[in-house]
Design an enzyme around this catalytic site. Sequence first.
Site, PDB file in Angstrom:
ATOM      1  N   SER A   1      22.529  52.671 -35.439  1.00 24.20           N
ATOM      2  CA  SER A   1      21.552  53.571 -36.605  1.00 24.20           C
ATOM      3  C   SER A   1      22.480  53.798 -37.660  1.00 24.20           C
ATOM      4  CB  SER A   1      21.053  54.776 -35.769  1.00 24.20           C
ATOM      5  OG  SER A   1      22.178  55.673 -35.297  1.00 24.20           O
TER       6      SER A   1
ATOM      7  N   HIS B 239      15.611  51.457 -33.667  1.00 23.89           N
ATOM      8  CA  HIS B 239      15.812  50.600 -34.938  1.00 23.89           C
ATOM      9  C   HIS B 239      15.478  49.089 -34.840  1.00 23.89           C
ATOM     10  CE1 HIS B 239      17.104  54.174 -37.195  1.00 23.89           C
ATOM     11  NE2 HIS B 239      17.585  54.386 -36.165  1.00 23.89           N
TER      12      HIS B 239
ATOM     13  N   LYS C 294       9.222  55.621 -36.436  1.00 23.05           N
ATOM     14  CA  LYS C 294       9.986  54.690 -37.358  1.00 23.05           C
ATOM     15  C   LYS C 294       9.006  53.410 -37.638  1.00 23.05           C
ATOM     16  CE  LYS C 294      14.617  56.361 -36.053  1.00 23.05           C
ATOM     17  NZ  LYS C 294      14.004  57.784 -35.951  1.00 23.05           N
TER      18      LYS C 294
HETATM   19  C1  LIG Z   1      18.784  55.273 -32.360  1.00 25.87           C
HETATM   20  C2  LIG Z   1      17.844  56.632 -32.421  1.00 25.87           C
HETATM   21  N1  LIG Z   1      17.382  56.990 -31.163  1.00 25.87           N
HETATM   22  C3  LIG Z   1      16.602  58.095 -31.202  1.00 25.87           C
HETATM   23  C4  LIG Z   1      16.355  58.654 -32.198  1.00 25.87           C
HETATM   24  C5  LIG Z   1      15.185  59.937 -32.273  1.00 25.87           C
HETATM   25  O1  LIG Z   1      14.130  59.663 -32.503  1.00 25.87           O
HETATM   26  P1  LIG Z   1      12.989  60.571 -32.885  1.00 25.87           P
HETATM   27  O2  LIG Z   1      13.175  60.793 -34.666  1.00 25.87           O
HETATM   28  O3  LIG Z   1      11.861  59.847 -32.877  1.00 25.87           O
HETATM   29  O4  LIG Z   1      13.228  61.936 -32.377  1.00 25.87           O
HETATM   30  C6  LIG Z   1      16.828  58.463 -33.608  1.00 25.87           C
HETATM   31  C7  LIG Z   1      16.341  58.938 -34.826  1.00 25.87           C
HETATM   32  O5  LIG Z   1      16.930  58.811 -35.866  1.00 25.87           O
HETATM   33  C8  LIG Z   1      17.561  57.265 -33.591  1.00 25.87           C
HETATM   34  O6  LIG Z   1      18.162  56.555 -34.723  1.00 25.87           O
END
Ligand SMILES: Cc1ncc(COP(=O)(O)O)c(C=O)c1O
Length: 401
Positions: A190, A218, A249
């Site tokens: 991320s 992502h 996303k």
């Molecule tokens: C790799 C990753 N996993 C999980 C999440 C958490 O997701 P959510 O925003 O749907 O709670 C994010 C959020 O940015 C993320 O980048």
Amino acid sequence: MRFAGDDAIARRVQAFAARLAAAKANDQYFYNRAIQELRGGARVVVGGREMGMYASYSYLGLLGHPRINAAAAAALHKYGTGTHGVRSLAGTLMLHDELEATIAEFKHAEAAITFTSGYVTNLTVISALVGRGDYVLSDKLNHASIVDGCLMSGAEFRRFKHNDMSDLEHRLQQVPDGAAMLVIADAVFSMDGDVTDLPRLAALCKQYGAYLMLDEAHSLGVLGPTGRGIEEHFGLENAIDIKMGTLSKTIPSVGGYIAGSRELIDYLRHVSRAYIFSAALAPAQAAAAQEAFKVILEEPERVQSLNRNTRLFIGGLKACGFDTLSTTTAIVPVLCGSDERAYAMTGEAQRRDVFVLPVVSPAVPEGLARLRATITAAHDPADIEQAVAVIAAAGKKIGII
Ligand SMILES: Cc1ncc(COP(=O)(O)O)c(C=O)c1O
């Protein structure tokens, strides 16, 4: 006034307040700014000015898609704004079952389960699967929700060097005989935008008898010719035991999911605490998510546009002399060096209507502060060239290129 004392909590809150005030006074605070309007997928109004949006996770430009909005509106009219409570008691609607069936099919899995956020999905699923005496091995650059899930689980928590399969193998070899092992990685990281080495990861897990969980926050809609994610990207089937993703996303809703074997999903439905003790996904959000999975498959040109735009943006920045680490995806780090330089770059870009945000320490290592730009299918190639020109002008002014 309540935090004016001399105890540890008050000191912590006061120290943060001072830091925040200093950042604001120095024009170095860019977070939590409200978007006033969406104009198409790639432009937004912020602070009364229209800007090109380079900080959105709506990778396929599905936010505001008429079919998805209509599905959400229909669900709202049919079921209202909430559910009756938790999924296990009266909270499950037909919509949830349909969404889970759609996700399972999209991810080529037997079954799927949804939760109300991606963050909560990682927390609850990791802690439902491993506990004291087990081992969880996590890539060093994994998302905070994975780290928190590992810590909460009480399992032995080991981090392996980022995308370094020799280090992972070494750590797998150190696990005592007979202990259960879970290996976890982001599919696309991320902060850096690079892709995890799934073929070697899956082979190592098989060799050492470890379970493999990947977070596709992502990569869903981003990787693979039809946007199905990392397995499609590498031409692998069933390489991942626990396929995690978010609905917040590429999917323009909110929530998280796990896809996998029916046994795994049944287990999570009865053991994961966020499923049992927290209210179900709201009807409009579930319906929007379900429609979005269908749109991805029916409008494959969106994945192609995203790939074209990503190449254009990364290629343009590299040609100007920027370091974009090893990203090949829609998350594009533009290295700036110090936190101050990242703030200065952000200010310059936003003054010229490119809405991009900085990521600084401790979210990334000191000295690796960056703009973290994101690209979507909704951008126009001409907009992307303009954004590259703005970032390049800022980089020259600040002395980064
Ligand atoms: C790799 C990753 N996993 C999980 C999440 C958490 O997701 P959510 O925003 O749907 O709670 C994010 C959020 O940015 C993320 O980048």
